[in-house]
Design a protein around this motif. Structure first.
Motif, PDB file in Angstrom:
ATOM      1  N   ARG A  55       0.812  -1.210   0.000  1.00 31.10           N
ATOM      2  CA  ARG A  55       0.000   0.000   0.000  1.00 31.10           C
ATOM      3  C   ARG A  55       0.851   1.267   0.000  1.00 31.10           C
ATOM      4  O   ARG A  55       0.308   2.383  -0.099  1.00 31.10           O
ATOM      5  CB  ARG A  55      -0.940  -0.010   1.212  1.00 31.10           C
ATOM      6  CG  ARG A  55      -0.289  -0.020   2.537  1.00 31.10           C
ATOM      7  CD  ARG A  55      -1.339  -0.259   3.643  1.00 31.10           C
ATOM      8  NE  ARG A  55      -0.764  -0.291   4.965  1.00 31.10           N
ATOM      9  CZ  ARG A  55      -0.612   0.793   5.739  1.00 31.10           C
ATOM     10  NH1 ARG A  55      -0.998   1.975   5.289  1.00 31.10           N
ATOM     11  NH2 ARG A  55      -0.088   0.666   6.945  1.00 31.10           N
ATOM     12  N   PHE A  56       2.190   1.111   0.096  1.00 34.23           N
ATOM     13  CA  PHE A  56       3.070   2.274   0.026  1.00 34.23           C
ATOM     14  C   PHE A  56       3.743   2.415  -1.340  1.00 34.23           C
ATOM     15  O   PHE A  56       4.381   3.432  -1.613  1.00 34.23           O
ATOM     16  CB  PHE A  56       4.154   2.187   1.107  1.00 34.23           C
ATOM     17  CG  PHE A  56       3.637   2.269   2.513  1.00 34.23           C
ATOM     18  CD1 PHE A  56       3.175   3.469   3.020  1.00 34.23           C
ATOM     19  CD2 PHE A  56       3.595   1.139   3.317  1.00 34.23           C
ATOM     20  CE1 PHE A  56       2.701   3.545   4.318  1.00 34.23           C
ATOM     21  CE2 PHE A  56       3.131   1.211   4.615  1.00 34.23           C
ATOM     22  CZ  PHE A  56       2.667   2.418   5.126  1.00 34.23           C
ATOM     23  N   ASN A  95       0.394   8.423   6.547  1.00 37.14           N
ATOM     24  CA  ASN A  95       0.970   7.863   7.788  1.00 37.14           C
ATOM     25  C   ASN A  95       2.390   7.334   7.543  1.00 37.14           C
ATOM     26  O   ASN A  95       2.740   6.220   7.913  1.00 37.14           O
ATOM     27  CB  ASN A  95       0.085   6.744   8.333  1.00 37.14           C
ATOM     28  CG  ASN A  95       0.463   6.379   9.772  1.00 37.14           C
ATOM     29  OD1 ASN A  95       1.088   7.173  10.474  1.00 37.14           O
ATOM     30  ND2 ASN A  95       0.086   5.192  10.195  1.00 37.14           N
ATOM     31  N   THR A  96       3.152   8.163   6.844  1.00 39.06           N
ATOM     32  CA  THR A  96       4.541   7.821   6.571  1.00 39.06           C
ATOM     33  C   THR A  96       5.443   8.647   7.466  1.00 39.06           C
ATOM     34  O   THR A  96       4.990   9.454   8.279  1.00 39.06           O
ATOM     35  CB  THR A  96       4.861   8.087   5.092  1.00 39.06           C
ATOM     36  OG1 THR A  96       4.559   9.458   4.791  1.00 39.06           O
ATOM     37  CG2 THR A  96       4.022   7.161   4.202  1.00 39.06           C
ATOM     38  N   GLU A  97       6.765   8.501   7.255  1.00 43.05           N
ATOM     39  CA  GLU A  97       7.742   9.174   8.097  1.00 43.05           C
ATOM     40  C   GLU A  97       8.422  10.340   7.379  1.00 43.05           C
ATOM     41  O   GLU A  97       9.368  10.903   7.920  1.00 43.05           O
ATOM     42  CB  GLU A  97       8.802   8.168   8.569  1.00 43.05           C
ATOM     43  CG  GLU A  97       8.286   7.126   9.536  1.00 43.05           C
ATOM     44  CD  GLU A  97       7.828   7.731  10.853  1.00 43.05           C
ATOM     45  OE1 GLU A  97       8.470   8.697  11.323  1.00 43.05           O
ATOM     46  OE2 GLU A  97       6.814   7.245  11.411  1.00 43.05           O
ATOM     47  N   VAL A 167      10.917  10.672  -3.041  1.00 45.83           N
ATOM     48  CA  VAL A 167      11.267   9.670  -1.993  1.00 45.83           C
ATOM     49  C   VAL A 167      10.216   9.715  -0.896  1.00 45.83           C
ATOM     50  O   VAL A 167       9.866  10.806  -0.425  1.00 45.83           O
ATOM     51  CB  VAL A 167      12.653   9.944  -1.400  1.00 45.83           C
ATOM     52  CG1 VAL A 167      12.973   8.903  -0.329  1.00 45.83           C
ATOM     53  CG2 VAL A 167      13.713   9.962  -2.487  1.00 45.83           C
ATOM     54  N   VAL A 168       9.730   8.514  -0.536  1.00 48.10           N
ATOM     55  CA  VAL A 168       8.820   8.362   0.615  1.00 48.10           C
ATOM     56  C   VAL A 168       9.523   7.511   1.681  1.00 48.10           C
ATOM     57  O   VAL A 168       9.975   6.392   1.384  1.00 48.10           O
ATOM     58  CB  VAL A 168       7.483   7.726   0.201  1.00 48.10           C
ATOM     59  CG1 VAL A 168       6.590   7.544   1.429  1.00 48.10           C
ATOM     60  CG2 VAL A 168       6.805   8.571  -0.856  1.00 48.10           C
ATOM     61  N   GLN A 169       9.637   8.028   2.875  1.00 51.59           N
ATOM     62  CA  GLN A 169      10.329   7.328   3.980  1.00 51.59           C
ATOM     63  C   GLN A 169       9.298   6.652   4.876  1.00 51.59           C
ATOM     64  O   GLN A 169       8.378   7.302   5.375  1.00 51.59           O
ATOM     65  CB  GLN A 169      11.158   8.339   4.765  1.00 51.59           C
ATOM     66  CG  GLN A 169      11.945   7.700   5.906  1.00 51.59           C
ATOM     67  CD  GLN A 169      12.838   8.725   6.583  1.00 51.59           C
ATOM     68  OE1 GLN A 169      13.996   8.878   6.249  1.00 51.59           O
ATOM     69  NE2 GLN A 169      12.262   9.458   7.520  1.00 51.59           N
ATOM     70  N   ILE A 170       9.476   5.303   5.105  1.00 48.85           N
ATOM     71  CA  ILE A 170       8.517   4.505   5.889  1.00 48.85           C
ATOM     72  C   ILE A 170       9.256   3.870   7.067  1.00 48.85           C
ATOM     73  O   ILE A 170      10.350   3.310   6.910  1.00 48.85           O
ATOM     74  CB  ILE A 170       7.885   3.405   5.022  1.00 48.85           C
ATOM     75  CG1 ILE A 170       7.159   4.033   3.831  1.00 48.85           C
ATOM     76  CG2 ILE A 170       6.917   2.565   5.837  1.00 48.85           C
ATOM     77  CD1 ILE A 170       6.708   3.018   2.809  1.00 48.85           C
ATOM     78  N   ASP A 171       8.679   3.932   8.259  1.00 45.38           N
ATOM     79  CA  ASP A 171       9.251   3.303   9.472  1.00 45.38           C
ATOM     80  C   ASP A 171       8.931   1.807   9.444  1.00 45.38           C
ATOM     81  O   ASP A 171       7.768   1.394   9.510  1.00 45.38           O
ATOM     82  CB  ASP A 171       8.669   3.940  10.721  1.00 45.38           C
ATOM     83  CG  ASP A 171       9.341   3.423  11.990  1.00 45.38           C
ATOM     84  OD1 ASP A 171      10.241   2.557  11.876  1.00 45.38           O
ATOM     85  OD2 ASP A 171       8.952   3.876  13.092  1.00 45.38           O
ATOM     86  N   LEU A 172       9.974   0.977   9.333  1.00 47.47           N
ATOM     87  CA  LEU A 172       9.764  -0.476   9.223  1.00 47.47           C
ATOM     88  C   LEU A 172       9.374  -1.137  10.549  1.00 47.47           C
ATOM     89  O   LEU A 172       9.076  -2.327  10.581  1.00 47.47           O
ATOM     90  CB  LEU A 172      11.038  -1.152   8.688  1.00 47.47           C
ATOM     91  CG  LEU A 172      11.323  -0.935   7.206  1.00 47.47           C
ATOM     92  CD1 LEU A 172      12.600  -1.662   6.808  1.00 47.47           C
ATOM     93  CD2 LEU A 172      10.161  -1.411   6.342  1.00 47.47           C
ATOM     94  N   SER A 173       9.396  -0.387  11.641  1.00 50.90           N
ATOM     95  CA  SER A 173       9.004  -0.995  12.915  1.00 50.90           C
ATOM     96  C   SER A 173       7.562  -1.440  12.905  1.00 50.90           C
ATOM     97  O   SER A 173       7.153  -2.282  13.710  1.00 50.90           O
ATOM     98  CB  SER A 173       9.244  -0.001  14.060  1.00 50.90           C
ATOM     99  OG  SER A 173       8.458   1.166  13.861  1.00 50.90           O
ATOM    100  N   LEU A 174       6.759  -0.914  11.962  1.00 54.35           N
ATOM    101  CA  LEU A 174       5.366  -1.335  11.897  1.00 54.35           C
ATOM    102  C   LEU A 174       5.242  -2.791  11.463  1.00 54.35           C
ATOM    103  O   LEU A 174       4.218  -3.425  11.651  1.00 54.35           O
ATOM    104  CB  LEU A 174       4.586  -0.399  10.950  1.00 54.35           C
ATOM    105  CG  LEU A 174       5.078  -0.294   9.501  1.00 54.35           C
ATOM    106  CD1 LEU A 174       4.426  -1.322   8.604  1.00 54.35           C
ATOM    107  CD2 LEU A 174       4.800   1.113   8.969  1.00 54.35           C
ATOM    108  N   LEU A 175       6.320  -3.307  10.808  1.00 52.78           N
ATOM    109  CA  LEU A 175       6.280  -4.719  10.392  1.00 52.78           C
ATOM    110  C   LEU A 175       6.331  -5.675  11.571  1.00 52.78           C
ATOM    111  O   LEU A 175       5.989  -6.847  11.431  1.00 52.78           O
ATOM    112  CB  LEU A 175       7.447  -5.015   9.437  1.00 52.78           C
ATOM    113  CG  LEU A 175       7.447  -4.238   8.113  1.00 52.78           C
ATOM    114  CD1 LEU A 175       8.644  -4.635   7.269  1.00 52.78           C
ATOM    115  CD2 LEU A 175       6.150  -4.465   7.351  1.00 52.78           C
TER     116      LEU A 175
END
Length: 689
Positions: A55-56, A95-97, A167-175
């Motif tokens: 979805r990102f 809801n990205t970083e 560039v879109v930055q996503i926090d992988l801690s959600l995984l």
């Protein structure tokens, strides 16, 4: 008992084998089941990861065709604020970083982030991949101590050239916030096998990447050829180590490795529970078998004991019936309760009168004050202290006749009631034999007395005869020894009368000297007799051995001039207990005898050795002279025994020496030396200071 221990050992071994087997089977089965469960969970997680990231994927393309974004990339910097406002709204909505617009070289043109949160190296890496692939790419960035970020990028084209990058930055801690249990651990690795994400706070990505920690990976083949992999995580000090069942899958589109770790501790606990439960069931079954076996054995033992008791009772009954000792069981009132056949024969009791008879009526009929009689009449009073052993008493038969017996009585509890066991031994034959032996002893004593009187008479006569024989030997010796000088005196006196008539005075003086020598010789003989009869001293005193030996050697100095004298003595000469005159006489006699024995020796040697033996002083006088015959060695201390020529002595010297030693509480012994000569050994008590 030995078989019981063997059974126990076998059972323990079987339980151990069964425990090990059950543990191994349960471990294999549980490992297989856990492996299947881990695979299912991992596939579910991978699907969830793909859905989350999917979805990102389209987000960067939302700004690549935006006119303001293209104008900003083309160089219109006045649009930066409006572009950043738009990026901020997109960041908040998605809801990205963070959202960024980069130049073709990776320089930040617009950002929804406050401050610099995007490292230059990451921007350059994204720009390099965009230009090399010509399309959108993804990148994972992980710095030690920070949260990993996942960058989705898309190129911004102006014409056919890439002039910018979205560039879109996503926090992988959600995984890691998915459906993961608290005990399981999920780790993610990049294409360089570096960990960038871990669901465990204890085993974080930084902990896993730390070279001081150890990750040991092992592979095991199960019974159905299923391969399972285990990870053992150990810290740097090897203090703690946790084991996990691991399953790893590589995502080719992302170049990620996802590992799903399930702790093995619960499985091992389950294995232990299964093993111990199985052992408990087996032990319970074994105990039931042992109880059944012991009950069976006890039943058999009970039957065997009952058989043995019956057999023993039969043997005991036969022994009691066959014994030659009368046995009676008496109750506490003194009445007969039971008797054996021998007692019935002894007392001539018929079977119908064997019970309910007072026991005291059978003993000491003629002595009403007998201890046995009083004890049997008062058993109830003295039952706690009743104990008789082999008492000589008289018993009475039913016909009134008496006979001697040995009577014993002891307490005999039976079925909780106080009874007494009496043993009766008929000693009539022994009494008859004792009477006969007494008469024989009296006759023998009388004969011994008569024979003793005869022996005493004979001994008295023998003593008298011995005295007369000794007196005869002594008289003969004295007569023999004195006759020779008397004859010489008579001859010399007669000769002097003739010489006087001839006025030969010189010859008379010579004869006079010979007469004086013969008189001295006779005086020496009488002196020996006086010493032989001398009485024992009343008191012994300390005597200096040094002075006695020096004076003795001085007296015989002229006779010792040709003899090699050797004296061996300690530095401090001891003092003995004795009498001075007797000690000097002993030393003089022994030295004089040694001088006589050395008269014909070529190299005469006289040795005197003095030493201490315990509390005694030992004096040894040794010579290398002629010695004595071995057959005469035991008789040299007897009176009138001499090996010298007639006229040289009475044979009393060594006898007087032995008497003197005995009077001083000492001893003397003699033996021939191995080569030549004799040794006299004196032992005298040392004087106490």
């Amino acid at each position: 008992m030995r078989y019981k221990w063997i059974i126990i050992i076998v059972v323990v071994m079987l339980i151990g084998v069964f425990y090990a087997t059950s543990r191994e089977v349960s471990r294999q089965w549980l490992s297989n089941q856990t492996q299947t469960l881990v695979q299912e969970r991992l596939l579910e997680y991978i699907g969830e990861v793909r859905r989350t990231l999917k979805r990102f994927y389209h987000l960067p393309y939302l700004v690549t065709n935006n006119p303001r974004t293209i104008a900003l990339v083309a160089g219109d910097l006045d649009l930066k604020q409006s572009v950043e406002d738009e990026l901020f709204q997109l960041d908040k909505a998605a809801n990205t970083e963070g959202w960024l617009i980069l130049s073709a070289t990776g320089e930040a043109l617009a950002s929804s982030l406050v401050g610099e949160r995007f490292s230059r190296s990451d921007r350059q890496a994204i720009a390099q991949q965009i230009h090399s692939q010509g399309e959108g790419v993804s990148l994972v960035s992980k710095t030690k101590g920070s949260t990993p970020f996942y960058y989705l990028t898309a190129p911004i084209f102006i014409g056919l050239d890439i002039e910018g990058i979205a560039v879109v930055q996503i926090d992988l801690s959600l995984l890691t916030e998915q459906i993961i249990t608290s005990r399981d651990v999920i780790t993610l690795q990049n294409q360089q096998d570096r960990f960038f994400l871990s669901s465990s706070s204890q085993y974080s990505a930084d902990w896993l990447n730390d070279s001081s920690h150890h990750i040991m990976q092992n592979t095991e083949l199960l019974y159905d050829n299923t391969r399972i992999k285990t990870w053992q995580l150990t810290d740097s000090e090897n203090i703690s180590a946790d084991s996990y069942l691991a399953h790893t899958v590589k995502l080719d589109d992302l170049n990620w490795k996802i590992s799903y770790l399930t702790p093995m501790k619960p499985m091992l606990q389950t294995i232990n529970v299964v093993g111990w439960s199985t052992v408990t069931l087996l032990l319970f079954a074994t105990l039931l078998m042992i109880i059944f076996f012991q009950r069976h054995q006890k039943q058999q033992s009970k039957q065997q004991i009952q058989s043995i008791l019956e057999e023993s009772q039969q043997r005991l009954t036969q022994m009691i019936n066959k014994t030659h000792v009368g046995l009676m069981v008496i109750d506490d009132r003194g009445f007969l309760f039971d008797v054996n056949p021998m007692a019935k024969r002894q007392f001539c009791l018929p079977d119908r009168h064997s019970k309910a008879i007072p026991a005291w009526e059978l003993f000491d009929a003629g002595n009403p004050n007998s201890t046995t009689l009083k004890l049997l009449k008062n058993l109830a009073i003295h039952k706690e202290h009743t104990e008789l052993s082999a008492v000589d008493t008289m018993a009475k038969r039913s016909d009134g006749s008496l006979f001697p017996v040995l009577f014993s009585l002891t307490l005999f509890p039976w079925h909780g009631q106080p009874f007494f066991l009496a043993t009766v031994i008929d000693i009539s034959k022994r009494k008859t034999a004792e009477h006969a032996l007494q008469q024989a002893n009296q006759a023998l004593e009388k004969r011994v007395e008569e024979r003793t009187q005869a022996l005493q008479q004979a001994q008295h006569e023998l003593v008298q005869a011995s005295k007369m024989a000794a007196l005869g030997r002594m008289s003969s010796a004295i007569t023999h020894e004195l006759n020779q000088p008397l004859t010489g005196l008579r001859t010399l006196l007669t000769t002097n009368e003739l010489l006087m008539e001839r006025n030969e005075y010189e010859m008379m003086r010579a004869n006079h000297t010979l007469i004086q020598t013969l008189i001295d010789r006779m005086a020496n003989m009488t002196r020996q007799l006086k010493s032989f009869a001398y009485s024992k001293p009343e008191l012994l005193n300390p005597v200096s051995l040094t002075e006695a030996l020096e004076e003795t050697l001085r007296i015989y100095q002229s006779r010792l001039s040709s003899i090699d004298i050797r004296v061996r003595a300690p530095e401090v000469m001891p003092t003995i207990t004795g009498e001075e005159q007797r000690l000097r006489q002993v030393l003089g006699n022994l030295i004089s005898n040694a001088i006589d024995a050395l008269s014909d020796t070529k190299d005469p040697v006289l040795t005197i050795a003095i030493s201490k033996v315990n509390t005694m002083i030992e004096i040894r006088i040794m010579d290398n002279g002629c010695g004595v015959q071995p057959s005469s060695i035991d008789a040299i201390f007897e009176p009138f025994h001499t090996s010298k020529k007639i006229g040289d002595g009475l044979g009393l010297g060594l006898s007087i020496t032995a008497n003197n030693m005995r009077d001083m509480n000492g001893t003397i012994s003699a033996h021939n030396n191995a080569q030549h000569g004799m040794t006299f050994t004196l032992l005298l008590p040392e004087a106490t200071v």
